[in-house]
Design an enzyme around this catalytic site. Structure first.
Site, PDB file in Angstrom:
ATOM      1  N   SER A   1       0.688   0.553 -15.567  1.00  0.00           N
ATOM      2  CA  SER A   1       0.801   1.391 -14.370  1.00  0.00           C
ATOM      3  C   SER A   1      -0.548   1.493 -13.669  1.00  0.00           C
ATOM      4  CB  SER A   1       1.243   2.796 -14.775  1.00  0.00           C
ATOM      5  OG  SER A   1       1.077   3.696 -13.704  1.00  0.00           O
TER       6      SER A   1
ATOM      7  N   TYR B   1      -0.527   9.746 -19.836  1.00  0.00           N
ATOM      8  CA  TYR B   1       0.253   8.598 -19.354  1.00  0.00           C
ATOM      9  C   TYR B   1      -0.667   7.408 -19.027  1.00  0.00           C
ATOM     10  CZ  TYR B   1       3.456   6.188 -16.055  1.00  0.00           C
ATOM     11  OH  TYR B   1       4.227   5.272 -15.377  1.00  0.00           O
TER      12      TYR B   1
ATOM     13  N   LYS C   1      -0.666   3.735 -20.695  1.00  0.00           N
ATOM     14  CA  LYS C   1      -0.423   2.548 -19.866  1.00  0.00           C
ATOM     15  C   LYS C   1      -1.587   1.556 -19.950  1.00  0.00           C
ATOM     16  CE  LYS C   1       3.658   3.245 -18.120  1.00  0.00           C
ATOM     17  NZ  LYS C   1       4.769   2.514 -18.779  1.00  0.00           N
TER      18      LYS C   1
HETATM   19  P1  NAD Z   1      13.124   6.108 -15.052  1.00  0.00           P
HETATM   20  O1  NAD Z   1      12.896   7.481 -15.568  1.00  0.00           O
HETATM   21  O2  NAD Z   1      14.244   5.890 -14.105  1.00  0.00           O
HETATM   22  O3  NAD Z   1      13.314   5.062 -16.257  1.00  0.00           O
HETATM   23  C1  NAD Z   1      12.805   5.241 -17.525  1.00  0.00           C
HETATM   24  C2  NAD Z   1      13.942   5.090 -18.509  1.00  0.00           C
HETATM   25  O4  NAD Z   1      13.439   5.110 -19.841  1.00  0.00           O
HETATM   26  C3  NAD Z   1      14.960   6.239 -18.403  1.00  0.00           C
HETATM   27  O5  NAD Z   1      16.259   5.724 -18.145  1.00  0.00           O
HETATM   28  C4  NAD Z   1      14.841   6.940 -19.740  1.00  0.00           C
HETATM   29  O6  NAD Z   1      16.076   7.520 -20.197  1.00  0.00           O
HETATM   30  C5  NAD Z   1      14.363   5.826 -20.639  1.00  0.00           C
HETATM   31  N1  NAD Z   1      13.705   6.332 -21.845  1.00  0.00           N
HETATM   32  C6  NAD Z   1      12.817   7.353 -21.925  1.00  0.00           C
HETATM   33  N2  NAD Z   1      12.455   7.551 -23.190  1.00  0.00           N
HETATM   34  C7  NAD Z   1      13.102   6.632 -23.927  1.00  0.00           C
HETATM   35  C8  NAD Z   1      13.114   6.327 -25.313  1.00  0.00           C
HETATM   36  N3  NAD Z   1      12.387   7.042 -26.173  1.00  0.00           N
HETATM   37  N4  NAD Z   1      13.895   5.306 -25.736  1.00  0.00           N
HETATM   38  C9  NAD Z   1      14.653   4.597 -24.882  1.00  0.00           C
HETATM   39  N5  NAD Z   1      14.689   4.858 -23.540  1.00  0.00           N
HETATM   40  C10 NAD Z   1      13.915   5.855 -23.083  1.00  0.00           C
HETATM   41  O7  NAD Z   1      11.746   5.665 -14.380  1.00  0.00           O
HETATM   42  P2  NAD Z   1      11.252   4.228 -13.848  1.00  0.00           P
HETATM   43  O8  NAD Z   1      10.383   4.517 -12.698  1.00  0.00           O
HETATM   44  O9  NAD Z   1      12.355   3.271 -13.701  1.00  0.00           O
HETATM   45  O10 NAD Z   1      10.295   3.777 -15.045  1.00  0.00           O
HETATM   46  C11 NAD Z   1      10.381   2.549 -15.737  1.00  0.00           C
HETATM   47  C12 NAD Z   1       9.031   2.186 -16.293  1.00  0.00           C
HETATM   48  O11 NAD Z   1       8.151   1.863 -15.213  1.00  0.00           O
HETATM   49  C13 NAD Z   1       8.346   3.312 -17.059  1.00  0.00           C
HETATM   50  O12 NAD Z   1       7.649   2.769 -18.160  1.00  0.00           O
HETATM   51  C14 NAD Z   1       7.359   3.864 -16.061  1.00  0.00           C
HETATM   52  O13 NAD Z   1       6.284   4.511 -16.680  1.00  0.00           O
HETATM   53  C15 NAD Z   1       6.953   2.589 -15.357  1.00  0.00           C
HETATM   54  N6  NAD Z   1       6.355   2.774 -14.040  1.00  0.00           N
HETATM   55  C16 NAD Z   1       7.110   3.126 -12.981  1.00  0.00           C
HETATM   56  C17 NAD Z   1       6.517   3.244 -11.728  1.00  0.00           C
HETATM   57  C18 NAD Z   1       7.321   3.557 -10.513  1.00  0.00           C
HETATM   58  O14 NAD Z   1       6.778   3.459  -9.404  1.00  0.00           O
HETATM   59  N7  NAD Z   1       8.590   3.910 -10.640  1.00  0.00           N
HETATM   60  C19 NAD Z   1       5.143   3.027 -11.584  1.00  0.00           C
HETATM   61  C20 NAD Z   1       4.387   2.664 -12.689  1.00  0.00           C
HETATM   62  C21 NAD Z   1       5.011   2.520 -13.916  1.00  0.00           C
END
Ligand code: NAD
Length: 301
Positions: free
Chosen positions: A151, A164, A168
């Site tokens: 991230s 976080y 990351k």
């Molecule tokens: P999101 O919350 O929609 O997706 C994360 C998913 O992980 C959820 O469906 C949640 O239920 C699942 N999860 C959480 N804990 C878990 C566990 N212990 N075991 C199994 N599943 C679990 O959010 P997102 O934005 O789609 O995030 C996806 C990834 O991308 C994450 O790692 C997040 O940190 C990373 N990320 C997202 C962004 C962004 O702009 N959305 C930016 C940087 C990093």
């Protein structure tokens, strides 16, 4: 056309957001997908099977192949179970996208330790717990494609997210080492820093949110996990129509030979801060050996 026929993909946290976008895209190009999700809140509370099951149903409705898996990545047994599901159902694991994630944002001064542990457990330890059994299987197959979801928060910084961000950035370190361990087995390991409108970024993206559909992240991730892509050790920033590489550069810096010129003093450092920090003529080391390779000629010529 890039396709994933006969490939098996494991995607953690694929019940919504970015994971769902990866799962549906890879399945639409022929991959059999293990859709893992614990189905909790964005803060990592509770669990249900509905979100992963809904993504499986969506894939199957479109003629694809998928199976749901509901373990937590935050336990070693969960990691084992997720990979075993792929082996029991589809017989192999070609692709692993470590995507599951939660948030417990807090400034360091106000942080409770459980807010640190929960975030490290899901993002950093969780990636280890799923990647190890997958990696062992990929070694046997002599083929694999692994993604770590890093991230901008960890690679560049974001206020109030030290737990976080550290997790990351830890994934970036994990990727850097695992790319070396996987290289002779046909296993590539890359990292991404996505930008997407999901429940996790509801309050973060502002007006950019309208342009940051998770679907716009999925194609570059699909490319990185395709057989066509042999890159390993890359970090890509992906989202809102943009795909960029994030580099770790080593500047030419300042050098003073310890024996020929005498030891570096505090004043030497102060005088050469601009040389140390210059953003030109840097190299992008593939591994720590490249740093030694830069230093060697200076010391031994
Ligand atoms: P999101 O919350 O929609 O997706 C994360 C998913 O992980 C959820 O469906 C949640 O239920 C699942 N999860 C959480 N804990 C878990 C566990 N212990 N075991 C199994 N599943 C679990 O959010 P997102 O934005 O789609 O995030 C996806 C990834 O991308 C994450 O790692 C997040 O940190 C990373 N990320 C997202 C962004 C962004 O702009 N959305 C930016 C940087 C990093």
């Amino acid at each position: 056309m890039i396709d994933f026929q006969d490939r098996v993909a494991v995607i953690t946290g694929a019940g919504g957001g970015l994971g769902r976008a990866y799962a549906t895209l890879l399945a639409s190009r022929g991959a059999a997908v293990v859709v893992n999700d614990i189905g909790g809140t964005v803060h990592g509370e509770g669990s249900d099977t509905e979100s992963a099951a809904a993504v499986v149903a969506e894939i199957e409705k479109d003629g694809g192949t998928a199976v749901g898996e509901y373990s937590s990545v935050a336990e070693p047994s969960g990691g084992e179970a997720i990979v075993q599901k792929a082996l029991d159902t589809f017989g192999r694991v070609d692709i692993l996208i470590n995507n599951a994630g939660i948030l417990r944002d807090r400034t360091l001064a106000n942080m409770e330790w459980d807010e640190l542990h929960a975030v490290l457990d899901v993002h950093l330890r969780g990636a280890f717990y799923v990647t190890k059994p997958a990696f062992i299987q990929m070694k046997e197959q002599q083929y694999g494609r692994i993604i770590m979801t890093s991230s901008a928060s960890g690679l560049f910084g974001n206020f109030g997210q030290s737990n976080y961000g550290a997790a990351k950035a830890g994934l970036f370190g994990f990727m850097n080492v695992l790319k070396l361990e996987g290289a002779k087995h046909g296993i590539t390991v890359n990292a991404i820093a996505p930008i997407a409108r999901t429940r996790m970024t509801e309050e973060l993206l502002g007006e950019m949110a309208d342009h940051a559909d998770p679907q716009s992240v999925a194609p570059a991730v699909a490319y990185l996990v395709s057989e066509e892509c042999e890159l390993s050790g890359e970090v890509w920033s992906i989202g809102a129509g943009s795909v960029s590489r994030i580099l770790t550069g080593l500047t030419p810096g300042y050098f003073k030979h310890p024996e020929k010129d005498g030891p570096i003093s505090i004043e030497d450092v102060a005088e050469h801060v601009d040389d140390i920090r210059v953003e030109e003529d840097y190299i992008v080391p593939y591994s720590s050996r490249d740093e030694f390779a830069k230093l060697g000629p200076l010391l031994f010529s």
